[in-house]
Write a protein that holds these residues in place. Structure first.
Motif, PDB file in Angstrom:
ATOM      1  N   LEU A  15       0.825  -1.204   0.000  1.00  0.00           N
ATOM      2  CA  LEU A  15       0.000   0.000   0.000  1.00  0.00           C
ATOM      3  C   LEU A  15       0.861   1.256   0.000  1.00  0.00           C
ATOM      4  CD1 LEU A  15      -2.816  -0.975   2.545  1.00  0.00           C
ATOM      5  CD2 LEU A  15      -3.026  -0.794   0.072  1.00  0.00           C
ATOM      6  N   ALA A  16       1.992   1.186   0.698  1.00  0.00           N
ATOM      7  CA  ALA A  16       2.871   2.354   0.786  1.00  0.00           C
ATOM      8  C   ALA A  16       3.714   2.533  -0.467  1.00  0.00           C
ATOM      9  CB  ALA A  16       3.778   2.228   2.002  1.00  0.00           C
ATOM     10  N   PHE A  32       4.765   6.007  13.197  1.00  0.00           N
ATOM     11  CA  PHE A  32       5.574   5.952  11.980  1.00  0.00           C
ATOM     12  C   PHE A  32       6.743   6.909  12.123  1.00  0.00           C
ATOM     13  CE2 PHE A  32       6.523   7.428   7.600  1.00  0.00           C
ATOM     14  CZ  PHE A  32       6.986   6.224   7.104  1.00  0.00           C
ATOM     15  N   ASN A  33       7.956   6.379  11.978  1.00  0.00           N
ATOM     16  CA  ASN A  33       9.167   7.184  12.039  1.00  0.00           C
ATOM     17  C   ASN A  33       9.522   7.616  10.621  1.00  0.00           C
ATOM     18  OD1 ASN A  33      11.967   8.001  12.085  1.00  0.00           O
ATOM     19  ND2 ASN A  33      12.105   7.073  14.114  1.00  0.00           N
ATOM     20  N   VAL A  34       9.395   8.908  10.363  1.00  0.00           N
ATOM     21  CA  VAL A  34       9.585   9.408   9.004  1.00  0.00           C
ATOM     22  C   VAL A  34      11.030   9.250   8.550  1.00  0.00           C
ATOM     23  CG1 VAL A  34       9.382  11.438   7.517  1.00  0.00           C
ATOM     24  CG2 VAL A  34       7.697  11.035   9.306  1.00  0.00           C
ATOM     25  N   VAL A  38      10.112   3.455   9.541  1.00  0.00           N
ATOM     26  CA  VAL A  38       9.650   2.289  10.295  1.00  0.00           C
ATOM     27  C   VAL A  38       8.204   2.521  10.712  1.00  0.00           C
ATOM     28  CG1 VAL A  38       9.939   0.881  12.363  1.00  0.00           C
ATOM     29  CG2 VAL A  38      11.948   1.709  11.131  1.00  0.00           C
ATOM     30  N   LEU A  39       7.333   1.642  10.271  1.00  0.00           N
ATOM     31  CA  LEU A  39       5.924   1.682  10.655  1.00  0.00           C
ATOM     32  C   LEU A  39       5.711   0.649  11.753  1.00  0.00           C
ATOM     33  CD1 LEU A  39       2.978   2.614  10.213  1.00  0.00           C
ATOM     34  CD2 LEU A  39       2.773   0.818   8.483  1.00  0.00           C
ATOM     35  N   GLU A  59      -3.113   3.587   8.821  1.00  0.00           N
ATOM     36  CA  GLU A  59      -1.765   3.955   9.262  1.00  0.00           C
ATOM     37  C   GLU A  59      -0.838   4.196   8.077  1.00  0.00           C
ATOM     38  OE1 GLU A  59      -1.160   4.823  12.174  1.00  0.00           O
ATOM     39  OE2 GLU A  59      -3.063   4.121  12.995  1.00  0.00           O
ATOM     40  N   VAL A  60      -0.989   3.413   7.020  1.00  0.00           N
ATOM     41  CA  VAL A  60      -0.176   3.634   5.818  1.00  0.00           C
ATOM     42  C   VAL A  60      -0.534   4.980   5.190  1.00  0.00           C
ATOM     43  CG1 VAL A  60       0.267   2.826   3.465  1.00  0.00           C
ATOM     44  CG2 VAL A  60       0.235   1.199   5.353  1.00  0.00           C
ATOM     45  N   ALA A  61      -1.811   5.353   5.267  1.00  0.00           N
ATOM     46  CA  ALA A  61      -2.229   6.657   4.743  1.00  0.00           C
ATOM     47  C   ALA A  61      -1.501   7.780   5.476  1.00  0.00           C
ATOM     48  CB  ALA A  61      -3.741   6.812   4.880  1.00  0.00           C
ATOM     49  N   HIS A  62      -1.357   7.644   6.802  1.00  0.00           N
ATOM     50  CA  HIS A  62      -0.578   8.633   7.552  1.00  0.00           C
ATOM     51  C   HIS A  62       0.872   8.655   7.071  1.00  0.00           C
ATOM     52  CE1 HIS A  62      -3.240  10.395  10.469  1.00  0.00           C
ATOM     53  NE2 HIS A  62      -3.692   9.218  10.883  1.00  0.00           N
TER      54      HIS A  62
END
Length: 722
Positions: A15-16, A32-34, A38-39, A59-62
């Protein structure tokens, strides 16, 4: 319902559309660490498949759309309002990006609504503040009716139209401004009601349209519609027939005494997060540990072939000088006795091994020819075959044919030899087996490299701490080395000299009378896992340098690997966080490969769990490489065989009879377990002069059995590379 976390991790990465690092941990909320990408997802073990997919998509959307910035510098809006508008924005964008996701969101939110995750079962939705109603409208608006006034619909539409994060902040500001306006209107209405009611006078109750009347909250009907003003809310069609407009209900929705006291809290968001935390497993015991490979250059851990043999030769030379300096009269005798004996044994070994090497060459050529023939193709050339012209009356096939043999793949071998102390009693016999295969490779021109893994070569560099600043990395210590003791890159004369040197060192451990081993090439522990990790650097270089299309790795060892270490974050006595080194024991571990994107569970119940996991990962990363293991089993090692075969009586009986067994459940393509006595058995038919018939028969049977076992293992080996 049991959910496959590895599959869900793959879903998140897909998805990401990037190789995110997905970690399932015993935490209450996702993060999520930008920077590190790391999710971290909670282990929602109570969630159904639909809910799990919804939460991952959210969460992937974030991760995809929420920027890493401090928005508090741009606006003073409470975080709850920003969370509402940002959730709306990212879910709308996610649904547009993947046309199949709306159904996932629908099913997931439907289940969460049925479980009352938003905590609205006993609440009047119409009486909630505007942020709560917007949150409900965009998440479970398909299952309940959420009323809005015409002025509120302007903000609702603004939330739905948000594309950028700044748009979401602007929508949050508009949402909060409307909320503040409704709070002020509610306060003014409350003040007016208080001033119009004389103290001590009872207010009329239960009369329609009465001044100061507080409408009752009616129960929701089966359609999920809320009641207002003490009467059931009419369906949309009926409202249209009566001409009721949105403006006529402005005073009944989100304000006045009907709503109670409006607050800045978004209760539906808080209830949702609390229920989500209850769904997650937060027990910190045996927290999942996600490990990655360290980053290093191959040169750091590889001791070159030239460096190794120059060191050994100089050490031998110093030993000879020592004899001449301390006892010059008897120096020649001692040197001849010490080194000459090894020379004699090596020459005898070369003569005896020729038949075995020739057998391997013959087997290899036969299998190679059979393989080429099976892939050959025959076609007509269109040219008449004069030898068949006389058959033209009864044979239509009178044309010449050509057979095309496709070119075979170039093969190469990498040997990984256990150079640990426990090998000392069988090292000579193991080296003999190894040298026979090396001589075979040299004879058929197959490139090869032989590495012995050890902690002795760089013992002076031993450091049981770490200089790494990255947590959860496997550690390859500075003392570790892969000694390149033999290589096909040298000429045949030099190769024979190097083979003799290694033979001498191995034999010295058996004779015990004259240990000539230089200190840096002495036996050590068993850093097998470190050796396998370095293969990730060695194999690509070996294949490129020798133009090898299909490589074969052979690991020869007599036991399990030593403790595997990894970097871990700890809090020091002064409260500072630092990186330390821990041992990988009974933790709930996962191995993550950034190159292939795979995450593998380290199965502690599996045979040699950590080693097996690394091998499986290597096989996936290098699909054109086969990995063969040879475990030389010590005496009284039957327990290992019983455990390895899962206490299968048939397999155990086979082991007792043949003393050799091949497994496929230990990470290798094939894992041979060979009894150490079998390795040490001589295949030569040798009896004393004047021996009895019984002794001759026994020696002959023993020789045949040894040859049979050797040929079986060698045939399996040849079948892998032919």
């Amino acid at each position: 319902m049991s959910v496959n976390l590895e599959v869900k991790g793959t879903l998140a990465r897909l998805l990401a559309t990037e190789d995110l690092l997905v970690e399932h941990k015993n935490v209450s909320t996702a993060s999520f660490n930008v920077q590190s990408r790391v999710l971290t997802l909670p282990r929602w073990e109570k969630a159904s498949n639909n809910v799990f997919n919804l939460l991952i998509a959210h969460e992937v959307a974030h991760a995809l759309f929420t920027p890493n910035e401090d928005w508090r510098k741009k606006t003073k809006v409470p975080q709850g309002f920003v969370n509402v508008t940002e959730d709306v924005r990212i879910e709308v964008l996610m649904k547009k990006k993947y046309v199949g996701l709306p159904k996932t969101f629908f099913r997931g939110y439907h289940e969460l609504h049925d479980q009352d995750f938003f905590g609205i079962a006993d609440e009047d939705v119409a009486a909630m503040n505007i942020a709560d109603r917007v949150n409900l409208h965009f998440k479970i608006g398909n299952f309940i009716k959420v009323p809005f006034t015409s002025s509120e619909m302007v903000v609702v539409d603004q939330c739905a139209a948000a594309v950028t994060f700044d748009d979401a902040l602007a929508a949050a500001e508009a949402l909060y401004a409307l909320h503040e306006q409704q709070k002020e209107e509610q306060k003014q209405t409350g003040d007016e009601d208080a001033s119009s009611s004389p103290e001590g006078t009872e207010e009329p109750q239960g009369k329609d349209g009465g001044e100061g009347e507080e409408p009752e909250e009616g129960p929701s009907d089966s359609e999920g519609e809320s009641s207002e003003g003490g009467s059931p809310q009419e369906e949309d069609g009926e409202s249209d027939e009566q001409g009721e407009s949105m403006e006529s209900r402005d005073d009944e929705i989100g304000g006045g005494d009907t709503a109670g006291n409006l607050t800045d809290n978004v209760s539906t968001m808080e209830n949702f997060n609390e229920n989500l935390e209850d769904m997650a497993t937060t027990n910190t015991y045996n927290q999942p540990l996600y490990l990655t490979y360290p980053s290093f250059s191959a040169a750091k851990y590889i001791a070159s072939n030239k460096e190794i043999h120059e060191y050994i030769n100089s050490s031998f030379e110093r030993q000879r000088e020592f004899f001449y300096n301390t006892n010059p009269e008897n120096a020649d005798y001692f040197i001849k006795t010490l080194f000459g004996g090894y020379d004699k044994n090596f020459n005898e070994f070369k003569r005896n091994i020729q038949s075995e090497v020739n057998y391997m060459v013959k087997e290899f050529e036969c299998r190679k020819s059979a393989s080429a023939y099976s892939r050959s193709s025959t076609s007509r050339t269109g040219v008449l075959d004069c030898t068949k012209l006389h058959t033209y009356k009864y044979n239509e096939d009178i044309f010449k044919k050509v057979t095309t043999l496709p070119e075979g793949k170039n093969h190469g071998l990498v040997f990984v030899l256990d150079w640990s102390g426990s090998m000392c009693h069988i090292l000579e016999d193991t080296i003999k087996q190894l040298l026979s295969i090396v001589m075979f490779c040299d004879k058929v021109n197959i490139p090869f490299e032989v590495y012995a893994f050890t902690n002795e070569w760089n013992r002076d560099n031993a450091n049981y701490y770490t200089n790494s600043d990255i947590p959860n990395e496997l550690v390859v210590g500075d003392e570790f080395s892969m000694m390149n003791i033999l290589t096909s890159t040298v000429n045949r004369k030099e190769l024979l000299r190097q083979m003799e040197t290694i033979f001498m060192i191995a034999s010295s451990y058996t004779t015990r009378g004259g240990n000539i081993v230089p200190s840096r090439v002495g036996l050590s522990g068993t850093p097998l896992n470190e050796a396998l990790i370095t293969l990730r650097k060695i194999l690509p270089d070996f294949q490129q340098r020798n133009n090898v299309e299909k490589a074969h790795v052979m690991v020869l060892t007599d036991g399990e690997a030593s403790w595997t270490r990894y970097t871990t974050e700890i809090e020091s006595y002064d409260g500072q966080t630092k990186i330390s080194v821990g041992r990988l024991g009974h933790q709930n571990g996962y191995l993550r490969n950034r190159v292939t994107g795979t995450v593998r569970k380290i199965d502690k119940e599996k045979l040699c769990g950590v080693t097996s996991t690394i091998l499986e990962d290597l096989r996936f990363e290098f699909p054109q490489t086969t990995f063969t293991g040879f475990r030389i089993l010590e005496k009284r090692g039957g327990w290992f065989v019983r455990q390895a075969v899962g206490y299968d009586d048939a397999q155990i009986a086979k082991w007792k009879k043949e003393k050799t067994i091949a497994l496929t459940n230990a990470g290798y393509n094939k894992y041979y377990i060979v009894d150490s006595d079998t390795v040490q058995e001589s295949a030569e038919f040798d009896v004393d002069e004047g021996a009895t018939k019984a002794k001759i028969k026994s020696a002959f049977s023993k020789s045949l059995k040894s040859k049979k076992n050797n040929k079986k293992v060698l045939s399996d080996f040849i079948s892998l590379i032919a």
